[in-house]
Scaffold this motif. Structure first.
Motif, short mmCIF file in Angstrom:
data_model
loop_
_atom_site.label_atom_id
_atom_site.label_comp_id
_atom_site.label_asym_id
_atom_site.label_seq_id
_atom_site.Cartn_x
_atom_site.Cartn_y
_atom_site.Cartn_z
N THR A 30 31.13 -46.18 -45.42
CA THR A 30 31.44 -47.29 -46.33
C THR A 30 32.27 -46.83 -47.51
O THR A 30 33.24 -47.50 -47.91
N CYS B 9 35.81 -46.32 -46.41
CA CYS B 9 36.48 -47.61 -46.22
C CYS B 9 36.89 -48.23 -47.55
O CYS B 9 37.99 -48.79 -47.68
N LEU C 111 39.93 -46.51 -48.91
CA LEU C 111 41.14 -46.88 -48.16
C LEU C 111 41.44 -48.37 -48.26
O LEU C 111 42.33 -48.87 -47.57
N ASP C 112 40.66 -49.07 -49.10
CA ASP C 112 40.84 -50.51 -49.30
C ASP C 112 40.63 -51.29 -48.00
O ASP C 112 41.36 -52.24 -47.69
N LYS C 113 39.62 -50.86 -47.24
CA LYS C 113 39.26 -51.53 -45.99
C LYS C 113 37.87 -52.16 -46.13
O LYS C 113 37.08 -51.79 -47.01
N ASP C 114 37.58 -53.11 -45.25
CA ASP C 114 36.26 -53.72 -45.27
C ASP C 114 35.22 -52.73 -44.77
O ASP C 114 35.46 -52.02 -43.76
N PRO C 115 34.06 -52.65 -45.42
CA PRO C 115 33.00 -51.75 -44.95
C PRO C 115 32.54 -52.12 -43.54
O PRO C 115 32.62 -53.28 -43.14
N ILE C 116 32.07 -51.13 -42.81
CA ILE C 116 31.61 -51.35 -41.43
C ILE C 116 30.09 -51.45 -41.43
O ILE C 116 29.40 -50.54 -41.91
#
Length: 308
Positions: A149, A152, A155-160
């Protein structure tokens, strides 16, 4: 002369029988403590469990197969847990067999101090309990602040969320399970590799065999017994896994990673369920594990190395 020969034969037979059975009493005496412990802690509890699975827990009244019928007709989750366990066991066993065998070949080639250090390091996780492993990998897979998390977010991504998707939930269970068993399985494979006579490979070199042919016709056949041992161990262990699914996913999402032992654990804590139903579930699980192991033995027959 015939009478004398017969008398000598009788004397020799008596002497042979006397020496043959001379240590029998001592052998039985030495086996007695193990037999007593086995009877008290394994055979007797098993017999009592089988009897109680056909009884009502409170009244001890004989109810036949009612407890078993309840599990398969009234509770659909129980049957689903077996499918979950078979899937997790199959995935984990295949991954461990392949990776352990490949890395064992690497260890065989590393016949130096560094190789001995690697053997020790890969074996360390085997001493860690499933609960501790679950805590460690929760720091990696946890949605609320785990390592993945955090990466993510950076990297400015949605957490998994590994607990909301069935495939990701299975991955979160398989990874720590493989991590725990990798060292032990690798060392067993390594022991099998170093016990293959070098003469086989020398003869193959003389015949002009390449590496793939030596692997297929020499290494793999001689690893048959070790493979059977590992498969039996993994099937028996992973069909009973509880700690890692409980710690990583809690059996979710929608009971897709709940195993039979985790189900029985939750069932035993549920006051609305009769305890004898839990015992019946444990008996069914034991029978299933025995059936799978027998199938493995029938499918992959063990051989002596000289018969390969």
């Amino acid at each position: 002369m015939r009478i004398i020969e017969d008398e000598y034969q009788v004397v020799d037979r008596k002497r042979h029988n006397r020496y043959k059975y001379r240590g029998q009493a001592t052998a039985y005496l030495m086996l007695l403590p193990a037999f007593i412990l086995l009877s008290v802690f394994v055979i007797l509890p098993l017999v009592l469990a089988v009897v109680r699975s056909f009884q009502n827990y409170d009244t001890k009244e004989f109810v036949g197969f009612d407890n078993y019928i309840y599990l398969f007709q009234m509770d659909k989750v129980f049957f689903k847990t077996f499918l979950n366990a078979l899937l997790l066991t199959a995935i984990t066993t295949i991954i461990l067999l392949v990776t352990s065998f490949l890395f064992a070949n690497v260890l065989k080639a590393m016949d130096n101090k560094f190789g001995r250090l690697v053997k020790v390091l890969i074996y360390v996780p085997f001493f860690i309990s499933g609960i501790i492993a679950g805590i460690i990998f929760n720091l990696i897979f946890n949605y609320g602040g785990g390592l993945i998390t955090s990466i993510c977010v950076l990297l400015d991504k949605d957490p998994i969320s590994f607990t909301n998707d069935r495939t990701l939930a299975i991955i979160s269970i398989v990874v720590p399970t493989v991590w725990l068993g990798f060292g032990y399985n690798t060392l067993v494979m390594y022991a099998g590799l170093i016990n293959i006579p070098d003469d086989y490979y020398h003869a193959a070199n003389v015949d002009g065999a390449n590496g793939l042919q030596k692997m297929w016709y020499i290494t793999l056949p001689n690893m048959r017994n070790y493979t059977v041992l590992l498969i039996i161990n993994m099937v028996t262990g992973y069909m009973q896994m509880m700690e890692i699914p409980m710690m990583m996913t809690g059996g979710g999402p929608l009971d897709s990673t709940k195993t039979p032992v985790l189900y029985l654990f939750d069932s035993f804590r549920d006051p609305s369920r009769p305890d004898n139903v839990t015992i019946a579930g444990a008996i069914i699980l034991m029978i299933l594990i025995m059936a799978v192991n027998i199938t493995v033995f029938k499918t992959i027959k063990t051989r002596r190395s000289e018969d390969v």
